[in-house]
Scaffold this motif. Structure first.
Motif, short mmCIF file in Angstrom:
data_model
loop_
_atom_site.label_atom_id
_atom_site.label_comp_id
_atom_site.label_asym_id
_atom_site.label_seq_id
_atom_site.Cartn_x
_atom_site.Cartn_y
_atom_site.Cartn_z
N THR A 31 -1.25 1.79 7.85
CA THR A 31 -0.80 1.60 6.87
C THR A 31 -1.76 -0.04 6.24
OG1 THR A 31 0.70 -0.63 7.86
CG2 THR A 31 1.29 1.72 6.67
N ILE A 32 -2.33 -0.10 5.43
CA ILE A 32 -3.31 -0.88 5.51
C ILE A 32 -3.06 -2.18 5.62
CG2 ILE A 32 -4.23 -3.21 3.64
CD1 ILE A 32 -3.99 -1.30 1.42
N THR A 52 -1.44 -15.08 1.60
CA THR A 52 -1.13 -15.20 0.47
C THR A 52 -2.77 -15.05 -0.08
OG1 THR A 52 -3.03 -16.91 1.42
CG2 THR A 52 -0.72 -17.55 0.90
N GLN A 53 -3.74 -13.96 0.50
CA GLN A 53 -4.31 -13.37 -0.10
C GLN A 53 -4.35 -11.29 -0.92
OE1 GLN A 53 -7.40 -15.51 3.39
NE2 GLN A 53 -8.43 -13.92 1.82
N PRO A 54 -4.53 -11.41 -1.83
CA PRO A 54 -4.74 -9.97 -1.84
C PRO A 54 -5.11 -8.91 -1.39
CG PRO A 54 -4.80 -10.50 -4.39
CD PRO A 54 -5.25 -12.02 -2.05
N VAL A 55 -4.70 -7.72 -1.38
CA VAL A 55 -5.11 -6.91 -0.26
C VAL A 55 -5.74 -5.05 -1.70
CG1 VAL A 55 -5.30 -7.33 1.74
CG2 VAL A 55 -3.10 -6.04 0.93
N GLY A 56 -6.16 -4.53 -1.12
CA GLY A 56 -6.55 -3.45 -2.00
C GLY A 56 -7.58 -2.48 -1.87
N ILE A 57 -7.57 -1.45 -1.92
CA ILE A 57 -8.38 0.03 -2.26
C ILE A 57 -8.97 0.39 -3.25
CG2 ILE A 57 -8.64 2.44 -1.44
CD1 ILE A 57 -5.89 2.40 -0.07
N GLY A 59 -10.33 -1.83 -4.88
CA GLY A 59 -10.30 -3.04 -6.45
C GLY A 59 -9.19 -2.57 -6.82
N LYS A 60 -8.14 -1.65 -6.17
CA LYS A 60 -7.05 -1.55 -6.70
C LYS A 60 -6.10 -2.26 -5.87
CE LYS A 60 -7.41 1.92 -9.96
NZ LYS A 60 -6.95 3.53 -10.17
N LYS A 61 -4.97 -3.69 -6.45
CA LYS A 61 -4.41 -3.74 -5.32
C LYS A 61 -3.22 -3.54 -4.87
CE LYS A 61 -5.28 -9.29 -7.15
NZ LYS A 61 -4.44 -10.34 -7.85
N LYS A 62 -3.04 -3.57 -3.43
CA LYS A 62 -2.18 -2.65 -3.27
C LYS A 62 -1.16 -3.73 -2.21
CE LYS A 62 -3.16 1.69 -4.70
NZ LYS A 62 -2.57 2.33 -5.43
N THR A 63 -0.13 -3.21 -1.41
CA THR A 63 0.95 -4.01 -0.56
C THR A 63 0.08 -3.38 1.23
OG1 THR A 63 2.21 -2.60 -0.26
CG2 THR A 63 2.41 -3.84 -1.76
N ASP A 72 -10.35 6.13 2.24
CA ASP A 72 -10.12 4.84 1.58
C ASP A 72 -10.96 3.80 2.17
OD1 ASP A 72 -7.98 5.74 0.27
OD2 ASP A 72 -6.30 4.69 1.20
N ARG A 73 -11.40 2.39 0.81
CA ARG A 73 -12.01 1.00 2.07
C ARG A 73 -11.03 0.38 1.48
NH1 ARG A 73 -16.35 0.11 -2.11
NH2 ARG A 73 -15.12 -1.00 -2.93
N VAL A 74 -10.35 -0.56 3.14
CA VAL A 74 -9.45 -1.32 2.49
C VAL A 74 -10.68 -2.69 2.46
CG1 VAL A 74 -7.66 -2.26 4.03
CG2 VAL A 74 -8.06 -0.68 3.86
N GLU A 75 -9.98 -3.32 1.42
CA GLU A 75 -10.26 -4.55 1.04
C GLU A 75 -9.76 -5.48 0.43
OE1 GLU A 75 -13.69 -2.01 -2.70
OE2 GLU A 75 -11.47 -2.84 -3.37
#
Length: 96
Positions: A31-32, A52-57, A59-63, A72-75
């Motif tokens: 998982t992320i 509190t900080q969002p994460v995504g792949i 540029g798209k927010k994910k859980t 995948d690029r986890v951001e």
């Protein structure tokens, strides 16, 4: 016996002064949240708060429980310093 290939993914985080880009090999089903934990980014940047900080792949927010796929690029996203709409209005006002 079925041998599963590991996935190539990237974990990235940037500050105004520095950037963290780590290519990783992870098992299918990772998982992320697991990738972030395994990357070492949390030790290098202790101010990161995954609650509190969002994460995504890309540029798209994910859980945090989103399962990763190949390349995948986890951001990990930081809070914006300024509201982009306000910044755009100020630039437009200077031109006008």
């Amino acid at each position: 016996m079925v041998v599963t290939e590991e996935l190539q993914v990237y974990v990235v985080y940037a500050t105004p002064q520095d950037e963290f880009i780590l290519p990783m090999r992870v098992a299918p089903g990772t998982t992320i949240g697991q990738a972030i934990e395994g990357s070492g980014v949390l030790a290098r940047y202790p101010d990161i708060n995954l609650v509190t900080q969002p994460v995504g792949i890309y540029g798209k927010k994910k859980t945090l429980d989103t399962v990763l796929r190949e390349r995948d690029r986890v951001e990990i996203y930081r809070s914006l310093v300024a509201d982009p709409k306000d910044s755009r209005r100020r630039r437009a006002a200077k031109k006008g």
